[in-house]
Design a protein around this motif. Structure first.
Motif, PDB file in Angstrom:
ATOM      1  N   ASP A 173       1.044  -1.422   0.083  1.00 31.71           N
ATOM      2  CA  ASP A 173       0.100   0.045  -0.051  1.00 31.71           C
ATOM      3  C   ASP A 173       0.824   1.228  -0.031  1.00 31.71           C
ATOM      4  O   ASP A 173       0.776   2.376  -0.969  1.00 31.71           O
ATOM      5  N   GLU A 174       1.810   1.137   0.738  1.00 34.27           N
ATOM      6  CA  GLU A 174       2.762   2.493   0.953  1.00 34.27           C
ATOM      7  C   GLU A 174       3.565   2.747  -0.492  1.00 34.27           C
ATOM      8  O   GLU A 174       3.891   3.661  -0.929  1.00 34.27           O
ATOM      9  N   ASN A 187       1.012   4.192  -2.765  1.00 36.77           N
ATOM     10  CA  ASN A 187       0.916   5.271  -2.472  1.00 36.77           C
ATOM     11  C   ASN A 187       2.056   6.248  -2.685  1.00 36.77           C
ATOM     12  O   ASN A 187       1.750   7.651  -3.118  1.00 36.77           O
ATOM     13  N   SER A 188       3.249   5.887  -3.057  1.00 39.56           N
ATOM     14  CA  SER A 188       4.112   6.455  -3.422  1.00 39.56           C
ATOM     15  C   SER A 188       4.268   6.934  -4.767  1.00 39.56           C
ATOM     16  O   SER A 188       5.115   7.743  -5.359  1.00 39.56           O
ATOM     17  N   GLU A 192      -1.697   8.267  -9.296  1.00 42.34           N
ATOM     18  CA  GLU A 192      -2.861   7.303  -9.290  1.00 42.34           C
ATOM     19  C   GLU A 192      -2.770   6.553 -10.645  1.00 42.34           C
ATOM     20  O   GLU A 192      -2.993   5.277 -10.841  1.00 42.34           O
ATOM     21  N   ARG A 206      -0.851   3.305 -10.712  1.00 43.93           N
ATOM     22  CA  ARG A 206      -0.926   2.401  -9.647  1.00 43.93           C
ATOM     23  C   ARG A 206      -1.515   0.746 -10.109  1.00 43.93           C
ATOM     24  O   ARG A 206      -0.965  -0.193  -9.839  1.00 43.93           O
TER      25      ARG A 206
END
Length: 662
Positions: free
Chosen positions: A195-196, A199-200, A203, A206
């Protein structure tokens, strides 16, 4: 033959005796009839004697014929025995052998020749050392495998002989090997901090990152003919056979490197953790072992594979640093759980590792402060101080708030009851704690540690706060203090103790320092931690300075990037001196890692290892029974000299260079 045996049964003697008695009676009453009766009686005696003599002659002839037949059959059986066999004396000389043995050995005229000359790999000397010993071995001959067994032949007044049998087990070994190669292996795979990582990245990329990770893992599993199933977004179960696992080991789990190469705008690198287990007693236990291996890989910082085979754990990878988690949700949850456990307990005992450093003592003092905030009595187990903590320990015992804080081992053990809570800081290995007996006696245990997880672990803990990304145990305790109460408060001496632990493990905020490390330091500074007072805890005397200078002078550079040195013998504070010398050696241009060996006056040898991050010194120290982190690690060796310890470290370094070249 059979009828003769039936006639001459023992009952005939009874009949003759009866006839004799009756004839005697008849003679008494009528001599004319009695005399013929006696003649018949004597004839019966004569006939029985003749019949018995004939029977004995026939029986002896039968036995002789049978013996001759048995001897002939035995010889024929031994000569044509379907298993190769021979007879040797107590010196290993051949006394006899059959045709199969002759074919097996492919030799001629072997009588009196030593069996060692025929089969050099076979040692027959152990046979006569202990006849009760279940001695057997195997040999290879003519591209076949033979299992060798024997039995002792006892002889009166002569040395014993041994009959040796050679059983062809080639096909059995082949089938066994095939079976071993097809046994199932279960692997549990997890993408670290997925998840991290997502998030880095922006969008729009991803979904591409998720798809690329899944494609890479599935392609890798297909290459090794594995069955794969995605359980959740970042977790997979892969089933392969033992043969494929051996190939994976030869490949050194290249998937770890393949995943790391995926870069699509993510600032946090992608890494994998893999837990694998060979077939245990059943599939359920195998899956459990795989999950346990994954937990072990995650506890060691991730980016590695851990294989559980029999009772051993084998490690691959683990060369990257654990990614710091920005969220403090887990710290808050652990703090609330710790608060509940402390409130439920009547007494709290705090314990660090044996021969504690400033981080262990600082974390223990921090937990002691938490207990005081919650209004609970607590004690820190410390048998003896040492040179690395003497200054801080003296400050603490001279302060009224800490004069009753420390307790001896036996006193702590005597005070344990059902409502005692044991909190262990800065170690997760039971044998490394200040007093392992406390672990066995306490039912409720809390574990707070930041070291990469080893095979030995305190599994019975009811609450585990184990984060390898954290700089120190003192940093972890500092975060707990912030959430254990709405308005936390600690005195300046507690704050300084915690700050000294952070400063020690980060080498004054140089190594393994993240955003949360500075936030913890700022929190401690807010409660009066004096940086000058902390600096004074690290000061040494002139003698120590000269010893460090000698250690730096003894350094040699291996491969142009690894420094190896030793300190003078019989130091009172070898761990501290070795650590400081190792830190100084990293200041040499081109040096990426350093190893320093120092020996205490009681013979215990300390090894301190430091790295700038490109080389994982934890893996080196783990092979010597120690541990730590990628950039800071150490080990302790008993019953060894400084030179022997230096040789062991140098061998590990040379082995690393060899693997690196390959």
């Amino acid at each position: 033959m059979q009828s003769t045996l039936k006639v001459n049964i023992p009952e005939s003697k009874v009949y003759i005796i009866l006839v004799g008695i009756l004839s005697t009676i008849v003679v008494y009453y009528n001599i004319f009839i009695g005399i013929p009766s006696l003649l018949v009686f004597f004839y019966l005696i004569y006939h029985n004697y003749k019949a018995l003599a004939n029977r004995n002659r026939e029986w002896i002839k039968y036995i002789e014929d049978l013996s001759l037949n048995l001897e002939h059959m035995t010889k024929e059986t031994l000569l044509s025995f379907p298993v190769a066999m021979c007879i040797i004396d107590n010196e290993g000389s051949l006394r006899w052998y059959n045709d199969k043995f002759l074919t097996l050995s492919k030799s001629e005229e072997m009588i009196e020749k030593n069996i060692k000359e025929v089969f050099p790999s076979y040692d027959s000397s152990k046979i006569f050392l202990d006849e009760n010993e279940a001695f057997q071995t195997q040999i290879e001959a003519d591209k076949k495998i033979y299992e060798v067994k024997y039995n002792i032949i006892e002889r009166e007044n002569e040395p014993s002989l041994a009959a040796i049998y050679f059983f062809d087990v080639t096909e059995l070994r082949k089938i066994t090997k095939e079976y071993e190669m097809i046994k199932p292996v279960i692997m549990s795979i997890q993408v670290d901090s997925f998840d991290e990582v997502l998030n880095s990245a922006s969008e729009d990329v991803r979904p591409i990152i998720e798809a690329e990770v899944e494609r890479t893992i599935k392609s890798w599993a297909d290459r090794f003919k594995g069955a794969i199933r995605k359980t959740v977004k970042d977790k997979y179960i892969v089933i392969v056979d033992e043969g494929s696992l051996l190939e994976l080991e030869k490949d050194k789990f290249s998937i770890l490197d393949d995943i790391r190469k995926i870069e699509m705008g993510n600032t946090i690198p992608l890494t994998l953790s893999i837990g694998a287990s060979s077939l245990s007693t059943d599939l359920s236990s195998t899956l459990k072992n795989a999950v346990t291996s994954l937990d072990l890989a995650l506890g060691r910082g991730g980016d590695q594979a851990v294989i559980k085979r029999d009772e051993r754990s084998i490690f691959y990878g683990g060369r990257s640093k654990a990614v710091e988690k920005k969220t403090k949700v887990k710290a808050r949850i652990i703090a609330h759980a710790l608060r509940d456990l402390v409130n439920e307990s009547e007494k709290v005992i705090i314990m660090g590792h044996h021969y504690p450093d400033l981080d262990a003592l600082g974390a223990a003092v921090g937990v002691y402060g938490i207990c005081r905030m919650l209004g609970k009595s607590a004690n820190i187990v410390l048998e003896n101080s040492n040179t690395s903590i003497d200054v801080l320990h003296n400050r603490l015992i001279q302060n009224d708030s800490f004069k009753d804080a420390f307790i001896k081992r036996e006193d702590a053990l005597q005070s344990v009851d059902d409502k005692t809570l044991l909190i262990i800081v800065d170690t997760h290995r039971p044998s490394f704690t200040e007093y392992p007996s406390l672990i066995e006696k306490c039912d409720k245990i809390v574990l707070i540690d930041h070291h990469r997880r080893g095979v030995e672990f305190i599994d019975k803990a009811v609450l585990i706060y184990h984060e390898t990304y954290a700089s120190s145990a003192s940093e972890m305790v500092t975060e707990l203090i912030q959430y254990v109460k709405d308005r936390p408060y600690i005195d300046n001496l507690t704050a300084e103790s915690l700050l000294s632990g952070i400063a020690l493990d980060t080498k004054n905020f140089t190594f393994k320092t993240g955003v949360r490390t500075f936030e913890a330091a700022a929190f401690l500074r807010k409660f009066g931690a004096d940086t000058v007072a902390v600096k004074q805890l690290f000061q040494g005397d002139l003698d120590s300075f000269l010893v460090k200078a000698e250690g730096i002078k003894n350094a040699k550079i291996l491969g142009g990037k690894i420094a190896l040195s030793t300190c003078p013998e019989n130091l009172e504070n070898p761990s501290l001196i070795a650590a400081q010398v190792a830190d100084e050696l990293l200041n040499i241009r081109g040096v990426e890692a350093s190893f320093v060996v120092a020996r205490r006056s009681d013979g215990l040898v300390f090894i301190s290892a430091r790295s700038l991050g490109s080389l994982n010194v934890h893996l080196f120290m783990e092979k010597l029974g120690g541990g730590g982190h990628i950039d800071v690690a150490g080990a302790q060796l008993k019953d060894t000299t400084t030179d022997e310890a230096m040789e062991k470290v140098e061998e590990l370094i040379m082995e690393y260079f060899k693997e690196d070249d390959e």
